[in-house]
Design a protein around this motif. Structure first.
Motif, short mmCIF file in Angstrom:
data_model
loop_
_atom_site.label_atom_id
_atom_site.label_comp_id
_atom_site.label_asym_id
_atom_site.label_seq_id
_atom_site.Cartn_x
_atom_site.Cartn_y
_atom_site.Cartn_z
N THR A 23 2.31 -83.98 60.72
CA THR A 23 1.88 -83.31 59.58
C THR A 23 0.99 -84.43 58.89
OG1 THR A 23 2.30 -82.30 57.68
CG2 THR A 23 3.91 -83.67 58.16
N PRO A 24 -0.30 -84.27 58.64
CA PRO A 24 -1.00 -85.10 57.86
C PRO A 24 -1.14 -84.70 56.55
CG PRO A 24 -2.56 -83.46 59.06
CD PRO A 24 -1.09 -83.22 59.42
N ILE A 25 -0.82 -85.78 55.59
CA ILE A 25 -0.79 -85.71 53.96
C ILE A 25 -2.01 -86.26 53.61
CG2 ILE A 25 0.34 -86.58 52.02
CD1 ILE A 25 2.72 -87.05 53.84
N SER A 26 -2.62 -85.39 52.86
CA SER A 26 -4.18 -85.69 52.11
C SER A 26 -3.92 -86.91 51.13
CB SER A 26 -4.60 -84.44 51.39
OG SER A 26 -5.51 -84.95 50.43
N ILE A 27 -4.86 -87.92 51.39
CA ILE A 27 -4.83 -89.01 50.40
C ILE A 27 -5.14 -88.62 48.93
CG2 ILE A 27 -5.54 -90.74 52.37
CD1 ILE A 27 -8.29 -90.56 51.24
N SER A 28 -5.55 -87.22 48.91
CA SER A 28 -5.58 -87.28 47.30
C SER A 28 -4.28 -86.50 46.65
CB SER A 28 -6.58 -86.09 47.21
OG SER A 28 -6.44 -84.82 47.72
N GLN B 81 -7.66 -95.89 64.47
CA GLN B 81 -6.16 -96.37 64.50
C GLN B 81 -5.51 -95.09 63.93
OE1 GLN B 81 -8.34 -98.22 62.99
NE2 GLN B 81 -8.01 -100.21 64.04
N TYR B 82 -5.87 -94.50 63.33
CA TYR B 82 -5.35 -93.02 62.86
C TYR B 82 -5.29 -91.97 63.94
CZ TYR B 82 -4.78 -88.71 60.04
OH TYR B 82 -4.37 -87.59 59.50
N VAL B 83 -6.35 -91.87 64.44
CA VAL B 83 -6.32 -91.04 65.60
C VAL B 83 -5.52 -91.56 66.86
CG1 VAL B 83 -7.98 -90.02 67.45
CG2 VAL B 83 -8.87 -90.46 65.29
N ILE B 84 -5.53 -92.80 67.17
CA ILE B 84 -4.57 -93.20 67.98
C ILE B 84 -3.25 -93.19 67.84
CG2 ILE B 84 -3.71 -95.32 69.16
CD1 ILE B 84 -6.65 -96.29 68.93
N CYS B 85 -2.67 -93.06 66.47
CA CYS B 85 -1.55 -92.91 66.13
C CYS B 85 -1.13 -91.33 66.17
CB CYS B 85 -1.24 -93.36 64.60
SG CYS B 85 -1.15 -94.95 64.48
N MET B 86 -2.14 -90.71 65.69
CA MET B 86 -1.63 -89.19 65.91
C MET B 86 -1.76 -88.79 67.40
SD MET B 86 -2.01 -87.52 62.83
CE MET B 86 -2.84 -85.99 62.79
N LEU B 87 -2.49 -89.17 68.18
CA LEU B 87 -2.37 -88.67 69.50
C LEU B 87 -1.16 -89.29 70.43
CD1 LEU B 87 -6.19 -89.06 70.68
CD2 LEU B 87 -5.03 -86.94 70.14
N GLY B 88 -0.81 -90.49 70.18
CA GLY B 88 0.28 -91.24 70.68
C GLY B 88 1.58 -90.40 70.46
N ALA B 89 1.56 -89.99 69.12
CA ALA B 89 2.75 -89.20 68.55
C ALA B 89 3.04 -87.74 69.43
CB ALA B 89 2.71 -88.65 66.97
N ILE B 90 1.83 -87.14 69.36
CA ILE B 90 1.63 -85.77 70.07
C ILE B 90 2.08 -85.87 71.59
CG2 ILE B 90 0.09 -83.82 70.59
CD1 ILE B 90 -1.20 -84.69 67.78
N LYS B 91 1.62 -86.97 72.16
CA LYS B 91 1.80 -87.00 73.44
C LYS B 91 3.23 -87.14 73.92
CE LYS B 91 1.05 -90.22 77.65
NZ LYS B 91 0.29 -91.35 77.97
N VAL C 202 9.24 -84.55 63.31
CA VAL C 202 8.08 -84.36 62.54
C VAL C 202 7.88 -85.56 61.83
CG1 VAL C 202 6.70 -83.21 60.80
CG2 VAL C 202 8.48 -81.70 62.02
N LEU C 203 6.64 -86.37 62.06
CA LEU C 203 6.12 -87.54 61.45
C LEU C 203 4.88 -87.12 60.52
CD1 LEU C 203 5.65 -90.51 61.53
CD2 LEU C 203 4.08 -90.07 63.32
N ALA C 204 5.27 -87.44 59.41
CA ALA C 204 4.35 -87.43 58.44
C ALA C 204 3.07 -88.69 58.25
CB ALA C 204 4.76 -87.17 56.98
N VAL C 205 1.95 -88.22 58.17
CA VAL C 205 0.93 -89.54 58.36
C VAL C 205 0.03 -89.21 57.14
CG1 VAL C 205 -0.97 -90.36 59.81
CG2 VAL C 205 1.09 -89.35 60.79
N MET C 206 0.02 -90.47 56.46
CA MET C 206 -1.01 -90.45 55.21
C MET C 206 -1.65 -91.70 55.38
SD MET C 206 0.01 -90.66 51.23
CE MET C 206 -1.36 -90.03 50.07
N CYS C 207 -2.74 -91.90 56.02
CA CYS C 207 -3.74 -92.89 56.37
C CYS C 207 -5.24 -92.65 56.03
CB CYS C 207 -3.58 -93.24 57.81
SG CYS C 207 -1.93 -94.00 58.13
N MET C 208 -5.99 -93.45 55.89
CA MET C 208 -7.67 -93.29 55.88
C MET C 208 -7.89 -92.68 57.47
SD MET C 208 -8.53 -93.62 52.62
CE MET C 208 -10.43 -93.71 52.89
N ASN C 209 -9.31 -91.99 57.28
CA ASN C 209 -9.62 -91.84 58.63
C ASN C 209 -10.01 -92.92 59.45
OD1 ASN C 209 -9.09 -89.21 58.51
ND2 ASN C 209 -11.19 -88.45 57.64
N SER C 210 -9.80 -93.22 60.48
CA SER C 210 -10.07 -94.48 61.25
C SER C 210 -9.57 -94.21 62.68
CB SER C 210 -9.38 -95.70 60.92
OG SER C 210 -7.94 -95.59 61.23
#
Length: 90
Positions: free
Chosen positions: A34-39, A18-28, A8-16
């Motif tokens: 698991t996305p972490i809310s920036i709030s 690059q964020y989508v690329i990181c997510m899709l790469g990990a899933i591939k 499991v990789l936790a990701v805490m980043c703004m929507n961009s």
């Protein structure tokens, strides 16, 4: 990054893009994301990291103090510092 299929990789980043690329790469590669809310505050981040059993955290420099605060509560998660242009493992 030191992650294997099923980790499991936790990701805490703004929507961009690059964020989508990181997510899709990990899933591939079979890594659960698991996305972490920036709030979230450190106790909420720590709870999510613990409950998701995250092995690593991908974040932007601006959120690093929040992640470090969470890691004072938990000691089993590693940090990958991400500037979205230059990713370095710490």
């Amino acid at each position: 990054m030191g992650l294997s299929k099923g980790d499991v990789l936790a990701v805490m980043c703004m929507n961009s893009p690059q964020y989508v690329i990181c997510m899709l790469g990990a899933i591939k590669f079979g890594i659960t994301v698991t996305p972490i809310s920036i709030s979230f505050k450190p106790p909420e981040i720590a709870r999510q990291l613990e409950m998701s059993e995250s092995k690593k955290v991908l974040t932007e420099r601006r959120f690093l103090p929040l992640i470090l605060g969470a890691l004072q509560i938990l000691k089993s998660v590693y940090i990958i510092k991400c500037d979205m242009q230059n990713i370095k493992e710490k």
